[in-house]
Design an enzyme around this catalytic site. Structure first.
Site, PDB file in Angstrom:
ATOM      1  N   CYS A  46       0.813  -1.220   0.000  1.00  0.00           N
ATOM      2  CA  CYS A  46       0.000   0.000   0.000  1.00  0.00           C
ATOM      3  C   CYS A  46       0.843   1.266   0.000  1.00  0.00           C
ATOM      4  CB  CYS A  46      -0.936   0.007   1.210  1.00  0.00           C
ATOM      5  SG  CYS A  46      -0.073   0.172   2.792  1.00  0.00           S
ATOM      6  N   CYS A 118       1.377 -11.375   1.591  1.00  0.00           N
ATOM      7  CA  CYS A 118       1.442 -10.793   2.940  1.00  0.00           C
ATOM      8  C   CYS A 118       2.428 -11.530   3.829  1.00  0.00           C
ATOM      9  CB  CYS A 118       0.061 -10.858   3.593  1.00  0.00           C
ATOM     10  SG  CYS A 118      -0.409 -12.561   4.023  1.00  0.00           S
ATOM     11  N   CYS A 150      -4.077  -9.723   5.888  1.00  0.00           N
ATOM     12  CA  CYS A 150      -4.042 -10.825   4.932  1.00  0.00           C
ATOM     13  C   CYS A 150      -5.429 -10.914   4.315  1.00  0.00           C
ATOM     14  CB  CYS A 150      -3.694 -12.140   5.633  1.00  0.00           C
ATOM     15  SG  CYS A 150      -3.849 -13.558   4.533  1.00  0.00           S
ATOM     16  N   ALA A 335       9.949  13.378  12.556  1.00  0.00           N
ATOM     17  CA  ALA A 335      10.296  12.469  13.661  1.00  0.00           C
ATOM     18  C   ALA A 335      10.093  11.036  13.166  1.00  0.00           C
ATOM     19  CB  ALA A 335       9.449  12.795  14.875  1.00  0.00           C
ATOM     20  N   ASP A 436      -5.629  10.369  18.466  1.00  0.00           N
ATOM     21  CA  ASP A 436      -6.118   9.643  19.647  1.00  0.00           C
ATOM     22  C   ASP A 436      -5.589  10.227  20.946  1.00  0.00           C
ATOM     23  OD1 ASP A 436      -7.712   7.877  18.346  1.00  0.00           O
ATOM     24  OD2 ASP A 436      -6.200   6.318  18.158  1.00  0.00           O
ATOM     25  N   GLU A 871      -9.397 -10.731 -13.304  1.00  0.00           N
ATOM     26  CA  GLU A 871      -9.905 -11.562 -14.390  1.00  0.00           C
ATOM     27  C   GLU A 871      -9.954 -10.745 -15.679  1.00  0.00           C
ATOM     28  OE1 GLU A 871     -13.340 -13.828 -13.324  1.00  0.00           O
ATOM     29  OE2 GLU A 871     -13.785 -14.354 -15.407  1.00  0.00           O
ATOM     30  N   PHE A 983     -19.350 -13.868  -7.361  1.00  0.00           N
ATOM     31  CA  PHE A 983     -19.803 -13.535  -8.699  1.00  0.00           C
ATOM     32  C   PHE A 983     -21.318 -13.362  -8.825  1.00  0.00           C
ATOM     33  CE2 PHE A 983     -20.031 -14.238 -13.364  1.00  0.00           C
ATOM     34  CZ  PHE A 983     -18.954 -13.456 -13.766  1.00  0.00           C
ATOM     35  N   GLU A1333     -15.231 -20.034  -4.214  1.00  0.00           N
ATOM     36  CA  GLU A1333     -16.247 -19.013  -3.953  1.00  0.00           C
ATOM     37  C   GLU A1333     -17.358 -19.423  -2.987  1.00  0.00           C
ATOM     38  OE1 GLU A1333     -17.026 -16.786  -7.943  1.00  0.00           O
ATOM     39  OE2 GLU A1333     -16.522 -18.863  -8.380  1.00  0.00           O
TER      40      GLU A1333
HETATM   41  C1  LIG Z   1      -1.219   3.553   9.132  1.00  0.00           C
HETATM   42  C2  LIG Z   1      -1.375   4.660  10.137  1.00  0.00           C
HETATM   43  C3  LIG Z   1      -2.226   4.480  11.201  1.00  0.00           C
HETATM   44  C4  LIG Z   1      -2.400   5.505  12.118  1.00  0.00           C
HETATM   45  N1  LIG Z   1      -3.241   5.298  13.155  1.00  0.00           N
HETATM   46  C5  LIG Z   1      -3.430   6.276  14.063  1.00  0.00           C
HETATM   47  C6  LIG Z   1      -4.281   6.106  15.158  1.00  0.00           C
HETATM   48  O1  LIG Z   1      -4.880   5.043  15.329  1.00  0.00           O
HETATM   49  N2  LIG Z   1      -4.442   7.125  16.007  1.00  0.00           N
HETATM   50  C7  LIG Z   1      -3.806   8.310  15.840  1.00  0.00           C
HETATM   51  O2  LIG Z   1      -3.977   9.200  16.644  1.00  0.00           O
HETATM   52  N3  LIG Z   1      -2.975   8.504  14.815  1.00  0.00           N
HETATM   53  C8  LIG Z   1      -2.786   7.529  13.930  1.00  0.00           C
HETATM   54  N4  LIG Z   1      -1.953   7.722  12.873  1.00  0.00           N
HETATM   55  C9  LIG Z   1      -1.295   9.004  12.744  1.00  0.00           C
HETATM   56  C10 LIG Z   1       0.069   8.917  13.415  1.00  0.00           C
HETATM   57  O3  LIG Z   1      -0.065   8.639  14.728  1.00  0.00           O
HETATM   58  C11 LIG Z   1       0.752  10.154  13.403  1.00  0.00           C
HETATM   59  O4  LIG Z   1       1.043  10.272  12.075  1.00  0.00           O
HETATM   60  C12 LIG Z   1       2.037  10.067  14.230  1.00  0.00           C
HETATM   61  O5  LIG Z   1       1.799  10.054  15.603  1.00  0.00           O
HETATM   62  C13 LIG Z   1       2.891  11.154  13.867  1.00  0.00           C
HETATM   63  O6  LIG Z   1       4.112  10.954  14.511  1.00  0.00           O
HETATM   64  P1  LIG Z   1       5.449  10.928  13.679  1.00  0.00           P
HETATM   65  O7  LIG Z   1       6.556  10.941  14.668  1.00  0.00           O
HETATM   66  O8  LIG Z   1       5.477   9.835  12.734  1.00  0.00           O
HETATM   67  O9  LIG Z   1       5.337  12.331  12.965  1.00  0.00           O
HETATM   68  P2  LIG Z   1       5.981  12.859  11.645  1.00  0.00           P
HETATM   69  O10 LIG Z   1       5.277  12.306  10.469  1.00  0.00           O
HETATM   70  O11 LIG Z   1       7.452  12.708  11.681  1.00  0.00           O
HETATM   71  O12 LIG Z   1       5.629  14.387  11.822  1.00  0.00           O
HETATM   72  C14 LIG Z   1       4.292  14.811  11.886  1.00  0.00           C
HETATM   73  C15 LIG Z   1       4.270  16.313  12.163  1.00  0.00           C
HETATM   74  O13 LIG Z   1       4.750  16.578  13.465  1.00  0.00           O
HETATM   75  C16 LIG Z   1       5.764  17.554  13.449  1.00  0.00           C
HETATM   76  N5  LIG Z   1       6.663  17.259  14.562  1.00  0.00           N
HETATM   77  C17 LIG Z   1       7.164  16.054  14.898  1.00  0.00           C
HETATM   78  N6  LIG Z   1       7.907  16.184  16.030  1.00  0.00           N
HETATM   79  C18 LIG Z   1       7.864  17.484  16.372  1.00  0.00           C
HETATM   80  C19 LIG Z   1       8.442  18.235  17.436  1.00  0.00           C
HETATM   81  N7  LIG Z   1       9.208  17.675  18.377  1.00  0.00           N
HETATM   82  N8  LIG Z   1       8.171  19.540  17.458  1.00  0.00           N
HETATM   83  C20 LIG Z   1       7.408  20.146  16.546  1.00  0.00           C
HETATM   84  N9  LIG Z   1       6.851  19.492  15.531  1.00  0.00           N
HETATM   85  C21 LIG Z   1       7.087  18.176  15.437  1.00  0.00           C
HETATM   86  C22 LIG Z   1       6.377  17.396  12.081  1.00  0.00           C
HETATM   87  O14 LIG Z   1       7.011  18.579  11.666  1.00  0.00           O
HETATM   88  C23 LIG Z   1       5.166  17.090  11.222  1.00  0.00           C
HETATM   89  O15 LIG Z   1       4.540  18.254  10.861  1.00  0.00           O
HETATM   90  C24 LIG Z   1      -1.728   6.723  11.951  1.00  0.00           C
HETATM   91  C25 LIG Z   1      -0.846   6.894  10.886  1.00  0.00           C
HETATM   92  C26 LIG Z   1      -0.671   5.867   9.986  1.00  0.00           C
HETATM   93  C27 LIG Z   1       0.284   6.067   8.856  1.00  0.00           C
HETATM   94  S1  FES Z   2      -1.817 -15.083   1.814  1.00  0.00           S
HETATM   95 FE1  FES Z   2      -2.610 -13.734   0.323  1.00  0.00          FE
HETATM   96  S2  FES Z   2      -2.777 -11.889   1.374  1.00  0.00           S
HETATM   97 FE2  FES Z   2      -2.195 -13.272   2.917  1.00  0.00          FE
HETATM   98  S1  FES Z   3       3.330  -1.442   1.975  1.00  0.00           S
HETATM   99 FE1  FES Z   3       4.027  -0.660   3.802  1.00  0.00          FE
HETATM  100  S2  FES Z   3       2.353  -0.928   5.079  1.00  0.00           S
HETATM  101 FE2  FES Z   3       1.553  -1.479   3.174  1.00  0.00          FE
END
Ligand SMILES: Cc1cc2nc3c(=O)[nH]c(=O)nc-3n(C[C@H](O)[C@H](O)[C@H](O)COP(=O)(O)OP(=O)(O)OC[C@H]3O[C@@H](n4cnc5c(N)ncnc54)[C@H](O)[C@@H]3O)c2cc1C
Ligand code: FES
Ligand code: FES
Length: 1402
Positions: A46, A118, A150, A335, A436, A871, A983, A1333
């Site tokens: 993805c 997967c 999966c 981060a 969250d 398909e 189908f 199926e």
């Molecule tokens: C698949 C997926 C599932 C997720 N599920 C959830 C979920 O269930 N609940 C939820 O709440 N979130 C969820 N998220 C969002 C995710 O939690 C946030 O993207 C994450 O917490 C961001 O943290 P990071 O360190 O990766 O931030 P980054 O992507 O590195 O940064 C995000 C932002 O924060 C800023 N930043 C980072 N650190 C600082 C700092 N110290 N000071 C100032 N600015 C800063 C960066 O400049 C940027 O703008 C999900 C994201 C993904 C991709």
């Molecule tokens: S075995 Fe096909 S997606 Fe998991």
């Molecule tokens: S390819 Fe990285 S989580 Fe789906």
């Protein structure tokens, strides 16, 4: 350190080898890097952290903790630079198919890998867990997969395999809802003594002498894991369970086969793992030798003008960061990169400077103070969770109420891989309205410490003042978050967090909240409160008026509750057209959360009020209940190989990453990539296409449009689609042009530069719009028998109503891909494509290029999941690559991004049934008239045949003597709906079953009674004139009622429901019959080509495609059986049009039947030819026999063409044979529903399937579990939504579209195969039945069980029939459980008028 001393290279270890990367590409992710150096075991599913296919283990040395930390991570989100100083282990670093790691071996051999795409991700998640904890519990094992999806297996076999590593034979029920463990007792599967060996096992294998099973006579080694057998070491060295009893259920071959597999497993020895390189410890401690690389801050200037940033820094201290920020105050901080990477990928974020702050120890510090705890900004969510648990234990629940609420908010936060990298500051800094953490921080009274780079000054901002608007915070330019401080709580203070998402795990919130109240110790009056909500405004909000309305009131006093609820409803009102939609649901959730908090807090504060009694039932449903499964089959095959539960033949290759998929093909020199120019309109005339800017882009070679198609620009069997549009576009996302460039990134970037001018035309999206505007395809299909009007005249009642079931995305883990390789002469072209129909690809591509089909060879080694989606639609993708290769004479690759795939590749047809049904008072069906509509999208594709299957399945298992079905296909401006496992049949059955439920409601009868009294009997005739022979549904219906204790559980559930108000259980017993047929005679043919080589090895080729369903395994088994050779002698390499020509697509659950006979016949011919040599050379190895035959000039090659099953059905006369036979089954599902949120748990599922004489029982059970889970997803979590404004698909990618995760499957999943029926009329190979199926519809039993639970909930508020549409998402379920909160949340119709909803089902 001055900037000039910064380094520009990184050092890391990869699978134990040191790597130094200089001149780093700032855009490169770890995944891209791994795949670019040939480590293609790590997959791209993805690219947005949502599927886990790219999971690797990243180990680092934490200088602060003086500890090596192993974490699973999504390589697709990791920037390569972030790996500096770390050790990356990929699936290739564990083992090989010849010498697999125990994790790979167990997942592979215990059937945990079907398509395998997967599998490396699951392997790496489990491996990481074991590296951290070699003796994990079953609970920890289940939870380690919360970031992995999966689509094939239904998870049960993966979990079973993984649990062989558990340190205790934890049994269902031994784990309490909060994760604690009860002392063992007899029910836990132990013998009752404290140190029963079954409960003490520490992941070791036990050795017992070989045993012969009493009933079956089967001999097997009892050297098994101990999960099922007691070791005999306790109680005076006598086994605490007698040997006979502790054998795997001796009537159950499934368990015996499983035990046999387990007995051969290697022992897991953690000391044999790759060590963490000592160099990296020195590197992290800045203590490397002079001649070794030093860990230094990084500074990299991009050499690529298209890079998302031009200059990159990685400081190692806070001071260095502040110096940099002073110089570049607007620099983008990164981060964990889990959000920034999505901004880059999906929103094309571009910044001049970016600073990576994750290696700064000061930002990771956690300190405890008198009145608060301070958490460093870069503390990851995983570390945060771990620390919170520690702090709660240390400070006790009262002082740590807020910490506890934060902790529980994390139990539904993303998956492990995301929690391991994303940081708490990152989570709040993005100011997402559905973070969250934000509402809980806000409710807790937390504050943020910010440091200004300008002068190093610090300021503290209360969390309630931090968020200023949508993705806007109080941070000033040049400031950085240093830490977040959470105060301890006082006496009589309660804090809770709640979250509701579309799916239990790995999903962002729809609404979440942090709620806090403190009451006066003496008076009980509210002295302080905070109610913070996410998902109710542009940003996280504090409901200030509601808080004010609570202060001073008496907590526990009903009038205060009413005031709070009323104020909150007024304060946080959502408009009908709100972004994200679900306005009513979100409001109802908000009020429900307040109510839950009220009940729980009153209970905890020991306030005597009516609501406190509901505290236990309104608690969040715990995700921590273990799952278990049981598979049963009793008969032993009389054949040597066929019928055995042989493991998927490529499972080990898949689990070790050796298995090759299309995009794993190494780059061929000069190869070009395709970027798609996609329509930005749902329906429009194309005025012009301007490619000039794109063509100027460095690395771009060509832009191809419709006028570049050399042959025919129309394709599909109806010839009603253009390969590339000439005049009009018909749906949002339709490919308009192809950009060919040196890399995928350049091609995609340049594709966005192609300017298309449109003239808008009216667009239709939904079936209701199409019906109103008479927008249909010409074809009308009709099935009628008897006299419906006469039946209605005799009926006690004639009811009218509608049934609806929505679309479904295939969500195969491998997106559509194709590589076209021109051979350089005579127009020859090799196509390597993800297709179920190689012949279709070959023929259509030849047509498009205007060359004879003989010049094109389509190859398919394997496909990473398909489910009907590859398909017909795969042909277009292949045609694009063929076109590119034609024009450039270079190899051309196309790999769709997940969102491109979802927008263009079609999905399951949604259906609407408008019915009138005549019934007697006791529920006998007399007559049915149903107008059936499907949404076909903009073109025919397979819609007509799908509709035919719908109409001939809409009787399901019931005798309705007078019927009239008329099917119409709506033409809309959406992508073309296409084949999908089931189908049309499952939609037909759904429409009918949904109707039966409403009829049951209206007659006030149990729906099972209606099902029973109308059920077909042997010899009955269906509406399409087919006589039912070997009709086993009634038998299975009775069996499952017995085995599943239906009557007893019905009573228990009724009793449970009578005791509870906000938690209801439901039960559903559902039958299915699935007619096996392509529906047209010419497709019932197959061919096979078999070569015996002179060394005795055998190469089998047939026309079927391996897409995870185990077809090649079954075919190899048939070949081995027929040739009387061991299975290992048989090899199937690929499916290709030069070895198997003019083949039918692998579809309709009929491929084993057709190809199986072709393989069998070819092998039989060879076996007959070789028989004289065998007789002459008795006892000689087969290699010698083959050699002798060769020397004797005997042909060792045979081919066979099979075309036996013949249909005679005529749609005009409604006579003749349509279905060759039926695969049949019955399921019993039980659910529990939280009526305040719509969240549910599938408590138990029992399935019995009649699969004839199975070719491979283990594979067939895998198909049943996988299909069931897919059907469960179709009718529950998987909702496909479009924008009614512009026809844009809203639910793109795993972040928006929710297939079931491992936590959604039945907690108790029991599958058995019907035994003891004759199958004498079956004319299939070895009397087996198609299985791919048929079980899918049974997944809808979960939907109908939920419906049953909703009915129980509605007894408190409304009566009458319940109209419930599929999918029954939490939103649908919550709103259906009508209560006061739903009524309050309801937006009056007059307010809805004139506003367009955010998204609609079509
Ligand atoms: C698949 C997926 C599932 C997720 N599920 C959830 C979920 O269930 N609940 C939820 O709440 N979130 C969820 N998220 C969002 C995710 O939690 C946030 O993207 C994450 O917490 C961001 O943290 P990071 O360190 O990766 O931030 P980054 O992507 O590195 O940064 C995000 C932002 O924060 C800023 N930043 C980072 N650190 C600082 C700092 N110290 N000071 C100032 N600015 C800063 C960066 O400049 C940027 O703008 C999900 C994201 C993904 C991709
Ligand atoms: S075995 Fe096909 S997606 Fe998991
Ligand atoms: S390819 Fe990285 S989580 Fe789906």
């Amino acid at each position: 350190m001055s900037f000039s001393e910064y380094s520009n290279s990184i050092v890391f270890y990869l699978n134990g080898k040191r790597i130094v990367v200089r001149s780093l590409d700032l855009d490169m992710t770890l995944l891209q890097y791994l795949r670019s150096i040939g480590l293609t075991g790590t997959k791209l599913g993805c690219g947005e952290g949502g599927c886990g296919a790219c999971t690797v283990m990243v180990s680092r040395y934490d200088t602060h903790l003086d500890k090596i930390i192993h974490t699973s991570a999504n390589a697709c989100l990791c920037p390569l630079y972030s790996i500096d100083g770390k050790h990356v282990i990929t699936v290739e670093g564990l083992g090989t198919a010849k010498k697999p790691h125990p994790v790979q071996e167990r997942i592979a051999l215990l059937h945990g890998s079907q398509c395998g795409f997967c599998t490396p991700g699951f392997v790496m998640s489990l491996y990481t867990l074991l590296r951290n904890n070699p003796n994990p519990t079953e609970l920890e094992i289940e939870e380690c997969f919360d970031g992995n999806l999966c689509r094939c297996t239904g998870y049960r076999p993966i979990l079973d395999a993984a649990k062989t590593f558990a340190d205790q034979a934890w049994k269902q029920g031994s784990v309490n809802a909060d994760g604690s463990v009860r002392a063992p007792d007899k029910n836990d599967g132990g013998c009752g003594i404290e140190d029963c060996c079954r409960l003490q096992k520490k992941g070791k294998l036990f050795s017992l002498p070989a045993t012969t099973l009493p009933h079956t006579g089967t001999s097997f080694s009892t050297d098994i894991s101990g999960a099922t057998i007691c070791c005999g070491k306790n109680a005076n060295s006598v086994c605490c369970k007698s040997t006979a009893k502790t054998m795997p259920d001796s009537d159950n071959l499934a368990e015996i086969e499983k035990a046999r597999i387990i007995s051969k497993f290697q022992m897991y020895d953690p000391t044999q793992e790759l060590i963490f390189p000592p160099f990296l410890i020195r590197y992290a401690n800045h203590k490397t030798a002079e001649n070794e690389p030093q860990m230094r801050p990084l500074k990299i200037e991009s050499t690529n003008p298209q890079s998302w940033c031009q200059r990159f820094f990685r400081p190692l201290t806070l001071d260095e960061l502040l110096v940099l920020l002073k110089e570049y105050p607007s620099a983008k901080l990164v981060a964990g990169n889990s959000r920034v990477c999505l901004d880059i990928k999906l929103e094309h974020l571009r910044v001049p400077v970016h600073i990576y702050i994750n290696d700064i120890p000061e930002l990771r510090q956690i300190s405890e103070h008198q009145d608060h705890v301070s958490f460093g900004a870069s503390v990851t969510i995983a570390q945060f969770e771990h620390k919170l648990k520690e702090l709660i234990n240390k400070y006790g629940l009262q002082r740590a109420q807020s910490l506890s609420a934060l902790h529980s908010s994390l139990s539904h936060f993303a998956g492990n891989q995301i929690r391991n990298v994303s940081t708490i500051a990152g989570n709040i800094a993005i100011a997402s309205p559905i973070s969250d953490l934000s509402p809980v921080f806000m409710a807790a009274g937390a504050y943020v410490t910010l440091v200004a780079a300008e002068n190093g000054s610090k300021r503290q901002v209360p969390m309630c003042e931090f968020f200023l608007g949508y993705r806007k915070t109080a941070m000033r330019t040049g400031e950085v978050i240093l830490n977040i401080c959470v105060p301890f709580n006082q006496k009589k203070e309660i804090v809770r967090s709640f979250k509701q998402a579309k799916r239990k795990s790995q999903d962002i919130a729809i609404v979440n909240c942090g709620l806090r109240v403190r009451v006066d110790e003496d008076t009980g009056d509210v002295v302080d409160a905070a109610f913070a909500f996410g998902g109710m405004a542009q940003t996280t909000v504090l409901a200030k008026n509601t808080i004010a309305s609570a202060i001073g009131g008496k907590w526990g006093d009903r009038s205060l509750l009413d005031r709070i609820i009323g104020t909150c409803q007024n304060e946080l009102r959502l408009g009908f057209a709100i972004r994200g939609g679900m306005a009513e649901y979100r409001s109802a959730l908000m009020l429900s959360f307040l109510f839950k908090f009220w009940a729980i807090s009153c209970n905890e504060l020991q306030i005597n009020c009516a609501e406190a009694a509901f505290a236990a039932e309104v608690q969040d449903e715990s995700r921590r209940m273990l799952t278990k499964g049981k598979q049963e089959y009793a008969s032993i095959t009389d054949r040597a190989i066929v019928g055995k539960g042989v493991t998927h033949r490529s499972a080990l290759q898949q689990a070790t990453g050796e298995a090759r998929y299309v995009n794993d093909t190494p780059l061929i020199q000069g190869e070009l990539f395709i970027g798609l120019v996609m329509s930005q309109r749902a329906h429009a005339r194309i005025i012009s296409i301007d490619s000039i800017e794109a063509l100027r882009f460095p690395g771009v070679h060509r832009v191809l449009t419709a006028c570049d198609v050399p042959g025919s620009n129309t394709w599909t069997f109806s010839c009603d689609e253009e390969v590339l549009p000439t005049e009009e576009v018909h749906y949002m996302g339709q490919p308009i042009a192809l950009v060919l460039a040196d890399s995928q990134k350049v091609a995609q970037e340049a594709a966005r530069m192609v300017r298309v001018e449109y003239e808008d035309l009216p667009a239709i999206f939904t079936m209701r719009e199409a019906i109103a505007q008479n927008s249909f395809f010409d074809e009308v299909r009709e099935v009628s028998n008897g006299d419906v009007d006469a039946a209605f005249a005799q009926a006690d009642f004639v009811f009218k109503g509608e049934s609806y079931c929505g679309q479904q995305e295939h969500f195969y883990l491998e997106t559509m891909s194709s590589i076209a390789v021109p051979k350089g002469e005579s127009g020859e072209l090799d196509l390597y494509t993800t297709t179920q129909g190689p012949t279709g690809v070959q023929m259509e591509c030849a047509k498009v290029l205007g060359v004879p089909a003989s010049r094109i060879v389509c190859h398919v080694k394997r496909v990473g999941g398909s489910f009907g989606g590859k398909e017909s639609r795969a042909t277009l993708i292949a045609a694009f690559s063929a076109l590119g290769a034609y024009h450039t004479n270079k190899p051309v690759r196309i790999v769709l991004e997940r969102n491109e795939d979802m927008q263009t590749s079609g999905q399951r047809h949604p259906y609407l049934g408008q019915w009138e049904v005549g019934v007697t008072r006791d529920g006998k069906l007399l007559g049915l008239r149903m107008r059936v509509f499907s949404n076909g999208g903009f073109s025919h594709d397979a819609s007509v045949i799908v509709m035919e299957h719908t109409l001939t399945s809409a009787d399901n298992c019931y005798m309705i003597p007078n019927t009239s079905y008329i099917g119409r296909i709506c033409r809309t401006n959406t992508q073309s709906s296409t084949a999908f496992r089931g189908f049309g049949s499952c939609q037909g059955m759904f429409l009918l079953e949904s109707m039966l439920c409403e009829v049951a409601d209206l007659l006030e009868l149990p729906v099972e009674q209606i099902r029973e009294i109308n059920m077909y009997k042997t010899g009955d005739i269906t509406p399409y004139a087919q006589c039912l022979t070997e009709w086993n549904v009634p038998l299975m219906w009775e069996q499952i009622k017995q085995k599943g204790e239906f009557a007893k559980r019905r009573r228990e559930i009724d009793e449970f429901n009578s005791r509870t108000r906000y938690r209801k259980r439901g039960l559903s017993l559902l039958p299915t019959k699935f007619g096996i047929t392509f529906g047209v005679n010419f497709m019932h043919q197959a061919m096979a080509l078999v070569h015996v080589y002179m060394d005795g090895s055998v190469l089998v080729t047939h026309g079927g495609v391996e897409m995870g369903q185990g077809l090649h395994t079954k075919m190899a088994m048939i070949a081995a059986e027929t040739l009387e050779l061991p299975l290992e002698s048989i090899f199937i390499s690929e499916t290709a049009t030069n070895t198997a020509a003019n083949t039918s697509p692998t579809a309709a659950s009929i491929s084993s039947d057709l190809n199986g006979y072709a393989v069998h016949n070819a092998c039989k011919e060879l076996a007959d030819r070789l028989q004289p040599y065998r007789e002459r050379m008795k006892g000689e190895p087969f290699s010698k026999i083959a050699k002798a035959a060769y020397l004797d000039r005997c042909s060792l090659t045979a081919s066979s063409h099979y075309n036996k099953p013949t249909l005679s059905y005529s749609w005009k006369t409604n006579k003749g044979l349509l279905h060759l036979y039926y695969t049949q089954g019955v399921a019993l599902a039980e659910v529990e529903l939280d009526t305040l949120t719509g969240a549910h748990t599938t408590r138990r599922v029992d399935i019995i399937m009649d699969v004839g004489k199975s070719l491979n029982k283990a594979i067939d059970i895998g198909q049943i579990e996988g299909a069931f889970t897919q059907g469960q997803g179709w009718t529950t979590t998987e909702e496909y939504l479009y924008s009614p404004q512009n026809g844009q698909l809203v639910t793109q990618g795993p972040s928006n579209y929710k297939i079931p995760s491992a936590l959604d499957i039945a907690r108790d999943f029991r599958v058995s195969l019907l035994e003891g029926v004759p199958n004498s009329t079956l004319k299939t190979i070895f009397s087996s039945k198609g299985i791919g199926e048929p079980p899918l519809f049974l997944g809808a039993s979960v939907f109908f069980a939920l419906r049953d639970a909703v009915l129980a909930a509605r007894k408190h508020s409304v009566s009458g029939a319940l109209h419930l549409e599929s999918p029954a998402t939490p939103e649908v379920l919550r709103l259906a459980c009508k209560d006061d909160f739903v009524d309050m949340a309801r937006i009056p119709d007059e307010q809805k008028k004139g506003s367009t909803p955010f998204a609609v089902r079509i």
